[in-house]
Design a protein around this motif. Structure first.
Motif, short mmCIF file in Angstrom:
data_model
loop_
_atom_site.label_atom_id
_atom_site.label_comp_id
_atom_site.label_asym_id
_atom_site.label_seq_id
_atom_site.Cartn_x
_atom_site.Cartn_y
_atom_site.Cartn_z
N ARG A 22 0.84 -1.21 0.00
CA ARG A 22 0.00 0.00 0.00
C ARG A 22 0.87 1.25 0.00
N LEU A 82 2.76 1.79 -3.35
CA LEU A 82 1.90 2.13 -4.49
C LEU A 82 1.27 3.51 -4.39
N LYS A 83 1.42 4.18 -3.27
CA LYS A 83 0.78 5.48 -3.08
C LYS A 83 1.16 6.53 -4.13
N ILE A 104 -3.15 1.98 -11.17
CA ILE A 104 -2.55 0.69 -10.85
C ILE A 104 -3.20 -0.37 -11.72
N GLU A 142 -8.24 -2.36 -0.08
CA GLU A 142 -7.38 -1.30 0.46
C GLU A 142 -6.95 -0.34 -0.64
N LEU A 143 -6.62 -0.86 -1.80
CA LEU A 143 -6.19 0.00 -2.90
C LEU A 143 -7.33 0.88 -3.37
N GLN A 173 -7.78 3.78 -1.15
CA GLN A 173 -6.78 4.84 -1.31
C GLN A 173 -7.13 5.77 -2.48
N GLN A 207 -7.18 5.25 -5.57
CA GLN A 207 -6.37 5.08 -6.77
C GLN A 207 -7.19 4.39 -7.84
N LEU A 243 -7.99 1.74 -10.36
CA LEU A 243 -7.58 0.35 -10.55
C LEU A 243 -8.15 -0.20 -11.85
#
Length: 994
Positions: free
Chosen positions: A451, A454-455, A460, A487-488, A491, A493, A495
């Protein structure tokens, strides 16, 4: 046993081999065989080409002592199998019938073979003619390996996601679609001379047990069987199916006596032969499977299989015992010799149809090449491309737009290998990318680390790999995988999820609908991984459809569409109507050049209609042992204590093979790959015009003989500018040593310009060079003279007009939008030296092997940053810019250059006296100088002194690129030109474009 009520007899088409049932050859063989030998013809035993000699000898014993009728090959390699089969056939009294489970081709069992997609991958496609073509190609593979029977296609209707054994092997859940696809595959194989065997009769799709491990029960009534399980089998039988494999299934609706269908006379003779009218060969499923051995011992099971009506018994566990018990059954009246003879005659008829009455050994020469022929590779790739299914695409995210705004990372879940995957490498072909990986079951600490790592990335690309095929394991989707994906998403982000596994795995991804986009690729083959990346970036369009229902939201037939041709596509010559022999011909051309030492290695890329059909690296970065050049370089070393000297880089003990992502010094291609796109952008922004004068753009040229030169004449190389000026020569002493006034061994504020390894130039050298250009005389006569001089100055024009340095402007305006990761100056600042291909052993100026610094001396004095030389890159990134030119300035959804301006720059400016366009070269009077004899007058491109080349042929929609370091170890090597390698390469591409 009781047979269900029969429907009217089918009018099924008889298989082609039936015409040989009473042929002279079959009759003659029957007369030579004893009753026991006739029974032995009904047995197929398992063979392997990856086992020990004792295993091979045991098969020979069965052939020679008992006269078995056939073999079914399993794991091994093609050449090993061919040699082994030649041995076995030489030992057989009657040539052996040879089979294999090749559901997705011979590659299902043998290594180093092209593999076709799984049937479920293909079940959602609409171009079923390709399935016929696949059948023909699979048949070719079989025949080339001396095999005659393929235990395929699977025509089980997989309507049960919990099925533990069929799943991805089925075409899908719709009987009509399964029938359609299976029939096409069958027709292709049988039209090409290989018997197709449909399986697993009467239908293995709706079970919850694996017949390898137990006897599954099909718990449905006859009406359901007639509406779902049986229609595909009926369709293939009606179409002339040659073989049918009966499964080990307990089907109470068809036989009230419990037991495997393989041993059921009501199912085989009653349903299959009488009711459905099947006239082909009936094979048992493997007789060593628990579905049959759990109820009957070896020998007894074989006898019962023959009594039930099977023609060939596959994988019998004990041949000597089985033959003794068959003889005893005949003697006791359980079987008749007439029944054995009927089965044997069918087997022999098939052998004659397969050509075994004229048996010839397998030819080993070119076996591997024949089996992996270009057409097979094209079919596998094309079928995979059509299968890629887009399930989700929020806000039309795919294909990805504006690469210059994205910070891309890939995350492979399910792989702990340190190597990047095929998917990650394919992504890197399109955009700068950071790669990450994790096991399918990472620890909490590993999840936290991921995590954090990848921030920094706003996009991603997650790929789920190494997935399982079994429903009991949730098809490989673990709780940890679902936790990390959640979790991603939290954040915030973006995906994009790619699933390289069963369609049913999609339903196991908990937060699927929180991903911005979801791509289903069905399997983890290199093709599937590569094409999923292409769909994400728009090289291909997504067009697949789900062959099964995944969930209420994603039913059978669902699939979103995207357009293709957004960016470069990577495929095969046949995809764009080119001769599939192109690669072999290019191999031959480059092979001759390498043998003549025209260059140590290189990269070739050929694209048509935006599709890269050949991208290949050849040879090595350097020659082994070029120390002679180094000794020459050492021979003039200064005796001055503080004289600037650069280290002599030595050749590696083993030359490094060229790879596709290695960087080459593009030399004068810099003019077209750096200076020209900068000027095109400026003209589009109203900051440059070819109809203005040089003095309007370069203040230091005002008052000189160049102030009034028209830029159109300058760019067409007819402004009377000198071809070049050897700036570096006046910076040496008489003995050849460099003057300390201009050079130092270490960098500093006064000496910031990198000239070579361990050699730095004074910061005012560019001004000195510009001044010298301004003061240089013009040529006495007007006319075409190719010149570097104006291109040396264009970085100053860019800086004056934009306030940005030349390299930063290009990165922002051109290379980043293209995703051209490697294009740029001073490559050692961005890439490891091992990826940069060395050029010359410079014995006159820098006295070292040039490795990572520009070959051109003038560009070196400018610190490697110039408009005439100094750009490095690989063929793939050169192709992106060349394709942008070919597409009228458009790429990746952006109009990078105005099309009208592009058209103007690529047309001839002053024909017939001067062949040139603006900056671009065009075909010379002798086309072998720079283009090809068949090149059109609309074509354009450029060459580079180091041995580089690109050419665009609009008439055939071609882009051709060759990158070499022909100046290694010396520029005196002119064999590249003497052999006309560049023009010959273009000619090959033009001839291949049908």
């Amino acid at each position: 046993m009781r047979r269900a009520a029969a429907e009217p007899r089918s009018t099924a088409k008889a298989p082609a081999f039936n015409r040989y049932l009473h042929s002279p050859w079959v009759d003659s063989v029957m007369r030579t065989l004893t009753p026991d030998q006739r029974a032995a013809q009904l047995f197929m035993v398992a063979a392997y080409s990856n086992r020990k000699r004792i295993d091979e000898d045991s098969i020979s014993t069965l052939i020679q002592r008992y006269g078995i009728g056939g073999l079914i090959f399993f794991q091994g390699g093609p050449v090993r199998q061919a040699k082994l089969l030649n041995r076995y056939q030489s030992q057989a009294k009657v040539p052996l019938l040879v089979a294999m489970d090749g559901e997705w081709g011979v590659g299902m069992r043998l290594d180093s073979m092209v593999k076709f997609p799984y049937q479920m991958s293909l079940g959602g496609e609409t171009d079923t003619t390709l399935l016929y073509d696949m059948g023909r190609e699979v048949a070719y593979q079989f025949k080339r390996l001396g095999m005659h029977v393929n235990f395929a296609p699977v025509v089980d209707v997989n309507n049960n996601p919990a099925n533990p054994v069929i799943g991805f092997r089925s075409w899908g859940e719709n009987p009509a679609a399964v029938a359609r696809d299976g029939r096409q595959y069958m027709r292709g194989m049988q039209d090409a001379g290989v018997l197709a065997v449909a399986k697993h009769f009467p239908g293995h799709g709706d079970v919850d047990a694996d017949s390898h491990l137990a006897l599954p029960t099909v718990r449905v009534d006859r009406r359901r069987l007639d509406s779902l399980e049986l229609p595909p089998f009926r369709s293939l039988v009606a179409g002339g199916l040659g073989g049918m494999m009966v499964a080990h299934l307990n089907v109470p609706a068809l036989d009230t006596v419990p037991g495997p269908s393989t041993l059921s006379r009501p199912i085989i003779e009653g349903l299959l032969r009488q009711e459905m009218g099947f006239k082909g060969l009936i094979f048992t499923d493997a007789m060593n499977m628990k579905g049959v051995t759990s109820m009957f011992a070896p020998g007894e099971a074989d006898v019962r299989a023959l009594i039930a009506g099977n023609d060939i018994l596959e994988f019998s566990k004990n041949i000597p015992l089985a033959l003794r018990m068959v003889r005893a059954a005949v003697d006791s009246g359980r079987l008749t010799q007439q029944e054995i003879d009927v089965h044997c005659r069918r087997v022999l008829a098939l052998k004659q149809w397969a050509g075994l009455n004229r048996y010839r050994p397998i030819k080993l020469q070119n076996l591997y090449e024949d089996l992996n022929a270009p057409h097979a590779q094209y079919l596998s790739h094309r079928l995979t491309e059509l299968s890629i299914t887009l399930l989700r695409n929020q806000k039309s995210l795919l294909p990805l737009q504006r690469l210059d705004t994205l910070r891309v990372a890939t995350l492979v879940l399910g792989s702990t290998s340190p190597d990047t995957t095929d998917f990650q490498r394919a992504v890197a072909d399109y955009a700068p990318t950071a790669h990450f990986r994790a096991a399918a079951t990472p620890t909490l600490d590993e999840l936290a680390q991921l995590r954090t790592a990848l921030k920094p990335y706003n996009l991603i690309l997650v790929s789920l790999q190494n997935l399982g095929r079994l429903p009991a394991t949730s098809f490989g989707i673990t709780p940890e995988t679902n936790l990390l994906l959640r979790e991603l998403v939290n954040q915030r982000q973006t995906l994009v999820l790619s699933v390289f596994g069963s369609a049913y795995a999609v339903a196991k991804v908990r937060d699927l609908d929180r991903a911005a986009a979801v791509v289903l690729a069905y399997q983890e083959s290199p093709n599937a991984q590569n094409l999923a990346a292409q769909a994400i970036f728009g090289g291909i369009g997504a067009s697949g459809r789900l062959p099964v229902t995944v969930s209420d939201r994603y039913p059978r037939g669902f699939g979103l569409r995207t357009a293709s041709g957004f960016r470069l596509r990577y495929a095969n010559p046949e995809d764009v109507g080119m001769d599939p022999r192109l690669e072999a011909r290019v191999d031959s051309l480059v092979g001759r050049a390498l043998a003549a030492q025209a260059f140590p290695g290189g990269q070739v890329l050929i694209a048509r209609r935006g599709t890269v059909v050949l991208r290949k690296s050849y040879g090595n970065q350097t020659y082994a042992g070029f120390e002679s050049g180094e000794r020459e370089a050492r021979s003039g070393k200064s005796k001055e204590k503080d004289a600037p000297r650069s280290p002599l880089l030595t050749s590696p003990s083993v030359p490094r093979p060229v790879k596709n992502d290695d960087l080459y010094d593009l030399a004068s291609m810099t003019k077209l790959m750096a200076a020209t796109p900068a000027l095109l952008k400026l003209q589009g922004q109203g900051k440059f015009s070819p109809d203005s004068a040089m003095g309007n753009y370069f203040g230091f040229l005002r008052g000189t003989n160049k102030a009034d030169l028209k830029m159109r004449d300058v760019l067409a190389h007819q402004a009377r500018l000198k071809a070049w000026i050897p700036f570096w020569q006046e910076l040496r002493k008489k003995n050849g040593e460099l003057r300390r006034r201009y050079f130092r061994a270490d960098s500093s504020a006064r000496f910031p310009l990198p000239v070579a390894a361990g050699l730095w130039a004074r910061k005012d050298l560019p001004a000195r060079i510009y001044k010298e250009i301004g003061e240089s005389p013009l040529n006495d006569k007007p006319g075409y003279v190719y010149s570097d001089l104006s291109f040396i100055l264009y970085p100053e024009l860019v800086k004056a007009r934009t306030g940005q340095t030349f390299d930063s402007y290009l990165q922002q305006q051109v290379y980043r939008p293209l995703g051209a990761t490697t294009l740029g100056f001073r490559p050692t600042n961005r890439f490891p030296r091992k990826r940069i291909v060395p050029t010359e052993v410079d014995s006159a100026f820098r006295r070292q092997l040039l490795h990572g610094t520009v070959h051109d001396e003038g560009a070196a004095l400018l610190g490697g940053l110039s408009g005439h030389a100094g750009l490095f890159g690989d063929a793939n990134d050169v192709a992106k810019l060349a394709q942008t030119y070919a597409w009228g300035g458009r790429y990746g959804g952006q109009q990078l250059f105005d099309k009208t301006i592009m058209d103007e720059w690529t047309r001839c400016q002053f024909c017939p006296d001067n062949r040139r366009a603006l900056a671009f070269d065009r075909p010379a009077a002798n086309p072998t100088v720079n283009s090809a004899k068949s090149a059109s007058q609309r074509s354009y491109g450029h060459t580079g002194f180091t041995g580089t080349y690109f050419w665009v042929e609009p008439e055939k929609d071609l882009v051709v690129i060759l990158l070499t370091n022909r100046v290694h170890p010396t520029r005196r090597n002119n064999k590249l030109g003497d052999l006309s390698v560049r023009s010959s390469l273009l000619q090959l591409a033009i001839e291949a474009a049908r």
